[in-house]
Every structure is written in structure tokens, then in C-alpha cells.
Design a protein around this motif. Structure first.
Motif, PDB file in Angstrom:
ATOM      1  N   ASN A  62     -48.827  59.717 -50.478  1.00 59.57           N
ATOM      2  CA  ASN A  62     -47.701  58.714 -51.200  1.00 59.57           C
ATOM      3  C   ASN A  62     -48.745  57.989 -52.268  1.00 59.57           C
ATOM      4  O   ASN A  62     -50.221  57.351 -51.882  1.00 59.57           O
ATOM      5  N   HIS A  63     -48.461  57.798 -53.254  1.00 61.63           N
ATOM      6  CA  HIS A  63     -49.961  57.101 -54.615  1.00 61.63           C
ATOM      7  C   HIS A  63     -49.270  55.558 -53.788  1.00 61.63           C
ATOM      8  O   HIS A  63     -50.496  55.176 -54.970  1.00 61.63           O
TER       9      HIS A  63
ATOM     10  N   GLU B  51     -45.374  54.400 -63.341  1.00 64.86           N
ATOM     11  CA  GLU B  51     -45.291  53.643 -61.692  1.00 64.86           C
ATOM     12  C   GLU B  51     -43.831  52.661 -61.720  1.00 64.86           C
ATOM     13  O   GLU B  51     -43.123  52.093 -60.624  1.00 64.86           O
TER      14      GLU B  51
ATOM     15  N   PRO C 142     -45.853  61.819 -54.425  1.00 64.03           N
ATOM     16  CA  PRO C 142     -47.376  62.369 -55.207  1.00 64.03           C
ATOM     17  C   PRO C 142     -48.178  61.973 -56.571  1.00 64.03           C
ATOM     18  O   PRO C 142     -46.900  61.263 -57.182  1.00 64.03           O
ATOM     19  N   ASP C 143     -49.221  61.955 -56.914  1.00 61.76           N
ATOM     20  CA  ASP C 143     -50.111  61.716 -57.588  1.00 61.76           C
ATOM     21  C   ASP C 143     -49.530  62.261 -58.737  1.00 61.76           C
ATOM     22  O   ASP C 143     -49.533  61.422 -59.684  1.00 61.76           O
ATOM     23  N   GLN C 144     -49.183  63.149 -59.048  1.00 63.55           N
ATOM     24  CA  GLN C 144     -48.613  63.585 -59.943  1.00 63.55           C
ATOM     25  C   GLN C 144     -47.636  63.202 -60.907  1.00 63.55           C
ATOM     26  O   GLN C 144     -47.263  63.361 -62.442  1.00 63.55           O
TER      27      GLN C 144
ATOM     28  N   GLU D 181     -49.105  60.807 -63.200  1.00 60.79           N
ATOM     29  CA  GLU D 181     -50.810  61.312 -64.870  1.00 60.79           C
ATOM     30  C   GLU D 181     -49.634  61.292 -65.784  1.00 60.79           C
ATOM     31  O   GLU D 181     -48.424  61.205 -66.595  1.00 60.79           O
TER      32      GLU D 181
END
Length: 339
Positions: free
Chosen positions: A2-3, A19, A334-336, A339
Motif C-alpha cells: 500500500n503506497h 496521489e 501499488p507504488d507503480q 511513478e
């Protein structure tokens, strides 16, 4: 994965446009679940401390209902309920609460206080309002804009009134980050601080949005998709009411100013409470003293067909729920995506 997990939500400038967009869209999803009676107990078994140095209707109600909907237990701690800052330092309070609660909301005065709570508690801390920033309001406001127009990029938002308060600061930087053109219509003495304007201009260069600060209310509303205002004297602010009201009279949102936008689709926004009539003690006292039927916004506009102020108020709860669930709910984010 979890980002957002275990991150605090203290001010908008800590987050990227992607975000912030995620939180807005997640809030819209949670609103759908709520309206369709679909359970979403992402915080089952969690305990949430709600610290309030300032009184509140929407923030307190939103955090309470959002916590319960998410399966958590909210505990209200008002300024007279704990030793906060009087007999016990913010740092010591943070260390204690962080051992007992899974997350902390703070609504009060100094931004430094909420930053210290986050630094020393070890749990996610959410800013329910400080003198400088009002970040949960931003997720609600831009959700409201997105609901009305289907997108954010390229919209124009005009904020009229006291540009140096937390709403002026927050709207300026958040709009700039999200690709929304932001116009601030205010007397120069009440423009946001240069440091905040600089942050907004840097964000606007990246997003392609346009930042305008002007003393001319007519210029400020040109092409606006939304007109936004707030009370002219903030909670706890020590100013001469006559001086402030006379300074801001030209910036009142009324039908004449709404007609200047050049658009039929302009919406009216206000973070509330609003002095649009004499049905409050403060609104009545100011109205009678200055012989005004309303202060920062006239009743015909506030309750008119362009107004979305109560949708916006409801959206506080969905926005706060999204922020709490994202930062404390062990969700798969997810962080992706960022990005």
C-alpha cells in the motif's frame, strides 16, 4: 503493498498530483459504496483519536461517521478533555496516544502541532484543519468539482475573500497541482504569503494550470467554473470587524458577480459555516452592525440553483474516509500508480 500505508496527511504539498487524484477517486468510490449500502469495513478493530482544539461540525461529524463506517472506534478528545499543551507537551501527548490509538486526527491552530503529533506518535495523523492548511477539505472540494464537470484538468476555480487563510492557501496549491486554473480575488493585504504563491506557481508550471492573483473581483471571476468563498474573519482571528468587512465588501459573492463569469454552468462553493442570512448569532450581529442582509455570500446565491455547498459538505465525509482507509487500511495500492 500500500503506497499510502502509515503515511500522515498533514498538508497538500506533501503529495503529488497523482496521489491527490487517487484520493479523490477513492473518495468517489467510497461514496458509491455508502449510497448503495455496500459495507466497507477497511479499519475493522482500529481505534481513532479525534483531537479538537477548535470546535467543529463537518470535520467532527465526518471523522466520526467515517470511522464507524470503516469499522473503527472513534474517541473524541476535546480541548478540555486532555492536558494537551497545558500540563503535557504535544510531544509527550503524541507518544502516549500513539501507543493506544491506531490513528490520530487533529483540528486546531498551529501546523507545528499536527507535524509534531505525526513525528512522535508513530501512527498516521490527519490534519482536520490548522491555521495554515485544510487538506481534508481539498479532497472533498475537488471531488465536488469532478462530480459536476466530469474532469478537473483545465477547469477554472475562483476564490474570493481572505486569501491568506487556510482555505486560500490550500485551494491555491491544490488547484495548481491538479491542473485547475486558480484565481484569487482579494485585496493585496489579504493575498496568500509569497512562499505559498511560489509553491503554487511551481506546481502550475508542471501541471499546465494558470495562477492569477488580482484585486479586481470582476477580473477574478472571468471564465470561472466555480466561485468559492469562506467567512471573512477566521475562527479565533483577532481583527477589527469593520475594517475587514469594508475591505472585503467588493468580493461578496452575489448574483451580479456570478453573472460576470460569462458562463451558465458556474457552480457556487463554500466550506461552511456561511453568513448568508441572519439565522446565526454571528451573522445577525454582523449583518445588523453593517446593515448587510448577508456577509460573504448572499442568500439567493447560497441557496440558488448553482450552489453545491451541501454536496460539498457531504463530500467531506467521503474524502476523510478515503484518507483514513488509504493510510491505515492495509489496502492494495501499488507504488507503480504514482511513478
Amino acid at each position: 503493498m500500500n503506497h499510502f500505508q502509515n503515511k500522515s496527511f498533514l498538508k497538500e504539498i506533501d503529495f503529488s498530483s497523482s496521489e491527490l487524484t487517487y484520493l479523490i477517486d477513492f473518495a468517489a468510490h467510497l461514496k458509491y459504496l455508502k449510497h448503495h449500502n455496500i459495507p466497507h469495513p477497511y479499519l475493522q478493530g482500529k481505534n481513532i483519536a479525534l483531537l479538537f482544539e477548535k470546535t467543529s461540525t463537518r470535520t467532527r461529524s465526518s471523522f466520526t461517521v467515517a470511522s464507524i463506517d470503516l469499522g473503527a472506534h472513534p474517541e473524541f478528545l476535546g480541548k478540555n478533555d486532555i492536558q494537551f499543551g497545558k500540563k503535557e507537551s504535544t510531544i509527550d501527548t503524541a507518544k502516549v496516544l500513539g501507543r493506544m490509538f491506531d490513528g490520530i486526527e487533529y483540528r486546531g491552530f498551529a501546523q507545528e502541532t499536527v507535524e509534531q503529533l505525526a513525528q512522535y506518535s508513530g501512527v498516521p495523523v490527519w490534519n482536520g484543519l490548522t491555521n495554515e492548511w485544510h487538506p481534508t477539505q481539498m479532497i472533498a472540494d475537488f471531488l465536488t468539482l469532478k462530480e459536476n464537470f466530469g474532469h478537473l484538468n483545465g477547469l477554472t476555480l475562483t476564490y474570493l475573500g481572505d486569501g491568506r487563510n487556510n482555505m486560500g492557501n490550500s485551494l491555491l496549491v491544490t488547484a495548481a497541482k491538479l491542473g485547475v486554473n486558480i484565481h484569487i480575488g482579494a485585496p493585496k493585504a489579504l493575498w496568500p504569503a509569497d512562499s505559498v504563491v511560489k509553491l503554487a506557481q511551481e506546481a502550475a508550471q508542471k501541471s499546465g494550470s494558470h495562477v492569477l492573483l488580482t484585486e479586481d473581483p470582476t477580473e477574478a471571476v472571468q471564465g470561472a467554473d466555480a466561485l468559492y468563498t469562506d467567512v471573512w474573519i477566521s475562527m479565533g482571528e483577532d481583527v477589527d470587524p469593520a475594517e475587514r468587512i469594508n475591505l472585503l465588501k467588493p468580493y461578496q459573492i452575489n448574483q451580479a458577480l456570478l453573472d460576470q463569469t460569462g458562463k451558465d454552468s458556474t457552480i457556487i462553493m463554500h466550506c461552511l459555516p456561511a453568513y448568508h442570512d441572519h439565522l446565526t448569532e454571528v451573522g445577525k450581529a454582523l449583518g445588523e452592525q453593517f446593515q448587510m442582509a448577508a456577509i460573504e455570500i448572499t442568500d439567493d446565491v447560497f441557496n440558488g440553483p448553482h450552489s453545491v455547498v451541501f454536496d460539498e459538505a457531504e463530500n467531506r465525509m467521503h474524502a476523510i474516509k478515503a484518507i483514513m482507509a488509504a493510510t491505515l487500511g492495509d489496502l492494495f495500492i501499488p507504488d507503480q500508480l504514482f511513478e
